[in-house]
Motif scaffolding. Structure first.
Motif, PDB file in Angstrom:
ATOM      1  N   MET A 154       0.831  -1.205   0.000  1.00 60.91           N
ATOM      2  CA  MET A 154       0.000   0.000   0.000  1.00 60.91           C
ATOM      3  C   MET A 154       0.865   1.255   0.000  1.00 60.91           C
ATOM      4  O   MET A 154       0.567   2.233  -0.706  1.00 60.91           O
ATOM      5  CB  MET A 154      -0.922  -0.001   1.232  1.00 60.91           C
ATOM      6  N   SER A 155       1.942   1.223   0.780  1.00 63.07           N
ATOM      7  CA  SER A 155       2.820   2.396   0.871  1.00 63.07           C
ATOM      8  C   SER A 155       3.449   2.718  -0.476  1.00 63.07           C
ATOM      9  O   SER A 155       3.535   3.889  -0.881  1.00 63.07           O
ATOM     10  CB  SER A 155       3.926   2.135   1.907  1.00 63.07           C
ATOM     11  N   TYR A 169      -1.521   4.007  -1.350  1.00 61.43           N
ATOM     12  CA  TYR A 169      -2.742   3.746  -0.577  1.00 61.43           C
ATOM     13  C   TYR A 169      -2.469   4.020   0.902  1.00 61.43           C
ATOM     14  O   TYR A 169      -1.342   3.843   1.393  1.00 61.43           O
ATOM     15  CB  TYR A 169      -3.185   2.290  -0.734  1.00 61.43           C
ATOM     16  N   CYS A 170      -3.516   4.422   1.614  1.00 61.48           N
ATOM     17  CA  CYS A 170      -3.361   4.758   3.030  1.00 61.48           C
ATOM     18  C   CYS A 170      -4.566   4.255   3.818  1.00 61.48           C
ATOM     19  O   CYS A 170      -5.710   4.412   3.359  1.00 61.48           O
ATOM     20  CB  CYS A 170      -3.232   6.282   3.184  1.00 61.48           C
ATOM     21  N   SER A 179       0.576   9.674   1.098  1.00 64.45           N
ATOM     22  CA  SER A 179      -0.788  10.166   0.885  1.00 64.45           C
ATOM     23  C   SER A 179      -0.803  11.677   0.739  1.00 64.45           C
ATOM     24  O   SER A 179      -1.447  12.231  -0.154  1.00 64.45           O
ATOM     25  CB  SER A 179      -1.675   9.738   2.055  1.00 64.45           C
ATOM     26  N   GLN A 194       3.108   5.698   4.834  1.00 67.00           N
ATOM     27  CA  GLN A 194       1.828   5.773   4.123  1.00 67.00           C
ATOM     28  C   GLN A 194       1.260   7.194   4.204  1.00 67.00           C
ATOM     29  O   GLN A 194       0.788   7.733   3.202  1.00 67.00           O
ATOM     30  CB  GLN A 194       0.818   4.790   4.735  1.00 67.00           C
TER      31      GLN A 194
END
Length: 578
Positions: A531-532, A536-537, A570, A566
């Protein structure tokens, strides 16, 4: 050298079934020794061709293991015995029918060479006449004739007769005319068979003016039209919808004694019914029965089919019952028409009786049989039987109809049989065809609704572009809640690759499930890192949950660093967007 000695049987076998030679060679391309179908005739003419023994021995330059293998195969007692049986038989076609499952390509070459060396031209001619009903028969026949000509064999009237019959069988009217004219230009006088074959070619398109002119030419040459010629002319009139002329010619056939069997009546009835004149077809049928015309049941089959098309289902059913009382001879065409009548009338008992009869008579179903049954079972809401029939149809190698299968898939899904629906979908998918996009969506929705999420993932992974964003969102939430936990990360990655924007609620559900299953902490850690990288967060509630359970990872600092990264990514993404 003339081919007249070769092809005498061709004139008498125009309607014969495909020769075992041709059915074998047409079923697969011959790659051994670089041979093709057209080179077979060359092999036949090779007077110095190797014998069976020499053909079984490979050259000294071959690989020793390959040589041993070839010798072993050629020295098979069963194959040698089969080759000898065909060579010695006065009716090699019937012998081939008995042993063709044993023989290999090279064995057929040996047999053909033997016929050539023995000047058994009538057997070779069956390869040509066998093209009459073979797939791509015209092209195969012309290739073979060309090879024969290259070997010094000239065309004669019998060869032309066979080519005319092949053209007629393949609805090649112009080509038939060309060969007919070419034959006359070369000094060959047409006989009744040639005229009848060209007439048959005209019947395909109902060219009655040309047909009448040809019959007049035939009479002028001193040839009297026989039963075959006049019946073929009747077919020309019927296909051209000249039913008044058809009736007049039928009366002439009756006067000449050429209408003792049902064929002329069947021709008129069939075309009347297909042209929408069912009442007139019924009159012909009644006339035939009143005159006690010899019948094998095909007239009944034609009328049953016509009544089904007209929607006269009870009448069709009664006629089918009448047929079963009077006849004990069945073939696939008749069986299909009886099945259609019983299915349309909703008579399950008679349908099952007919299927048992097919089994007892060893009549194999064709594409039409399966479709009749599938539609009937669906109409009667017997979806499991419809599924089994499709399964059997696919197993027997028949092409599945996507539209019909799509309808069955929907009905199975709505009736609580999602696994069966998915099986049919896979049958279509593995048939190497491009499926309609709506079918992928339909199957995906059925699977998600039924909770078969792993199967839904298979559909999504390969066809995400055909699926709606709403259905993908529903699938994502369902999988995060109850899908195989070991596949969660793979599913999220596949969703991301498809262009689907994964929402924070999906990640929140995923994190909660991973936290509830500490044994899967490594998968959670991998997901957070992924995700990082992609920006994505997790939302605030998931962030708090992760920090609260950071001890599960041994080192709390690991989670803190990932979450910090993250958050930084973001903020960076938001800045870039503005």
């Amino acid at each position: 050298m003339e081919v007249s000695a070769v092809c005498l049987s061709a004139t008498t076998s125009a309607s014969a079934s495909v020769s075992p030679f041709l059915s074998f060679f047409g079923a697969r391309k011959i790659r051994e020794r670089g041979r093709t179908l057209t080179s077979l005739s060359v092999a036949v003419q090779e007077t110095q061709a190797p014998t069976t023994d020499s053909a079984a021995t490979t050259s000294s330059t071959s690989n020793s293991r390959g040589s041993l293998s070839v010798r072993t195969r050629f020295n098979s007692p069963v194959r040698r015995s089969s080759i000898d049986e065909v060579k010695a038989c006065s009716d090699p076609v019937s012998a081939l029918s008995r042993v063709e499952g044993v023989l290999q390509v090279q064995d057929f070459n040996i047999i053909l060479r033997h016929f050539g060396e023995s000047r058994r031209w009538s057997e070779i001619s069956q390869l040509l006449s066998g093209c009459i009903k073979a797939k791509h028969g015209y092209s195969k026949a012309t290739q073979l004739v060309k090879e024969l000509q290259n070997k010094g064999l000239s065309m004669d009237s019998v060869t032309y007769g066979t080519l005319l019959a092949i053209c007629a069988s393949n609805n090649l009217c112009n080509e038939a005319e060309m060969y007919f004219t070419q034959m006359k230009n070369e000094g060959h006088s047409p006989n009744v068979f040639h005229y009848s074959s060209l007439l048959n070619a005209y019947s395909g398109e109902g060219k009655y003016l040309k047909a009448e002119k040809l019959v007049n030419e035939m009479k002028a040459s001193g040839l009297a039209p026989n039963k075959v010629t006049l019946t073929t002319l009747l077919k020309v009139y019927a296909r051209g919808h000249l039913f008044e002329k058809s009736q007049e010619l039928l009366s002439e056939l009756e006067t000449l004694g050429y209408a003792a069997d049902e064929m002329p009546y069947c021709i008129i009835m069939d075309h009347l019914a297909k042209a929408g004149h069912l009442l007139e077809a019924k009159k012909i049928f009644a006339q035939m029965k009143e005159k006690d015309v010899k019948s094998d049941g095909y007239s009944y089959s034609i009328m049953i089919s016509a009544l089904c098309r007209d929607g006269s289902l009870n009448e069709a059913k009664e006629l089918a019952k009448d047929f079963e009382k009077k006849f004990d001879k069945y073939d696939l065409v008749i069986v299909n028409n009886l099945l259609r009548a019983y299915c349309n009338a909703g008579d399950l008992e008679s349908v099952m009786h007919m299927l048992k009869k097919m089994d007892g008579l060893s009549i194999n179903p064709d594409w039409n049989t399966f479709h009749i049954l599938i539609k009937y079972f669906c109409r009667e809401k017997l979806y499991h039987l419809a599924f089994k029939t499709i399964e059997d149809m696919n197993g027997k190698g028949h092409q599945l109809n996507e539209e019909l299968c799509s309808s069955v898939i929907l009905q199975l899904g709505q009736s609580g049989f999602p696994s069966e629906a998915f099986s049919i979908y896979n049958m279509l998918r593995y048939s190497k065809r491009t499926l309609c996009k709506s079918l992928h969506q339909r199957m995906f929705s059925i699977l998600v609704r039924a909770g078969l999420l792993k199967d839904a993932y298979v559909v999504m992974k390969d066809n995400s572009q055909s699926l709606s964003a709403k259905s993908l969102e529903k699938f994502a939430m369902s999988f995060m809640k109850s899908g195989n936990i070991n596949l969660i990360n793979d599913v999220l990655k596949a969703l991301h690759r498809s262009g689907f924007q994964i929402g924070s609620d999906v990640f929140s559900t995923t994190v909660s499930r991973y936290i509830a299953t500490p044994a899967k902490k490594d998968l959670l850690l991998h997901l957070l890192k992924w995700m990082s990288v992609l920006g994505y967060c997790v939302d605030s509630s998931s962030r708090n949950l992760l920090l609260k359970n950071a001890h599960l990872f041994g080192n709390k600092q690991i989670i803190a660093e990932i979450l910090s990264k993250q958050h930084g990514m973001s903020r960076k993404n938001k800045t870039n967007k503005t």
